[in-house]
Scaffold this active site. Sequence first.
Site, mmCIF file in Angstrom:
data_model
loop_
_atom_site.group_PDB
_atom_site.id
_atom_site.type_symbol
_atom_site.label_atom_id
_atom_site.label_comp_id
_atom_site.label_asym_id
_atom_site.label_seq_id
_atom_site.Cartn_x
_atom_site.Cartn_y
_atom_site.Cartn_z
ATOM 1 C CE LYS A 269 58.847 -38.620 31.284
ATOM 2 N NZ LYS A 269 57.521 -39.228 31.485
ATOM 3 C CG ASP B 219 58.937 -43.979 28.720
ATOM 4 O OD1 ASP B 219 59.801 -44.839 28.448
ATOM 5 O OD2 ASP B 219 57.874 -43.879 28.095
#
Length: 263
Positions: free
Chosen positions: A154, A172
């Site tokens: 991420k 996220d």
Amino acid sequence: MATPKIKSKTSPQQKSNHAPERKSAAKPKRFKSAYSKAEMEEIFRRFSVQRPEPKGELEHVNPFTLVVAVALSAQATDAGVNKATRALFKVADTPEKMLALGEEGVTQYIKTIGLYRNKAKNVIALCRMLIDEFGSQVPKTREELIRLPGVGRKTANVVMSMAFGVPTLAVDTHVFRIANRLLMAPGKTPDEVEENLLKVIPDQYLFHAHHWLILHGRYCCKARKPECERCVIADLCRSPEKTVDVPAPLVELPQQLIGEAVE
């Protein structure tokens, strides 16, 4: 006296001339979005009208401070990270300056952030690797970025997009929730959601898609109670939690105030 029967010692293979049947390999479950291609294009068209130039809300001054900020944001809010890094980045905006602070020095700046001790340790290790292996420059590829301590997929995707303009999709908590709640690209893991979203997001909207989904989740489709009456895609939304069918007026929102994020 009856002659006792002798049990055959024939092996299992000799007992049957038939080869054992092979179990057919389980077919991977085919992903299916609740939206047509045209509906996905309309969803992101509206997001683009609402926020023509969406931005990430982590304060940073260069690729190095961005990678540090994103790494610190794990299990923390952007607003909380900004409060901690505002003073930190004034004194340490390069790997060399950050390394000079040392682990304890970094800790003093970020101790209001969750897991701050482990994060301070990772930041110092990250700085050493940047200096020793990358000439103090933040690498541009995902493969190199995820080698850095405290940097996962991420974080790498966010840095690639925001620092280097690569169209990636960082998943996220907000993106993960939206993809599943809206039945847009459901998945059990962030990697699965990322893979599925990439299949359905129109190419022309991919670069900003990450920020549009985050901001939609942060300010409208909130975790505890979605504010459906403020949603510009309420008529298209397939979420079982939806409470409104009429979309909010499609108007451009005020410019984002970076550093003033409401979590």
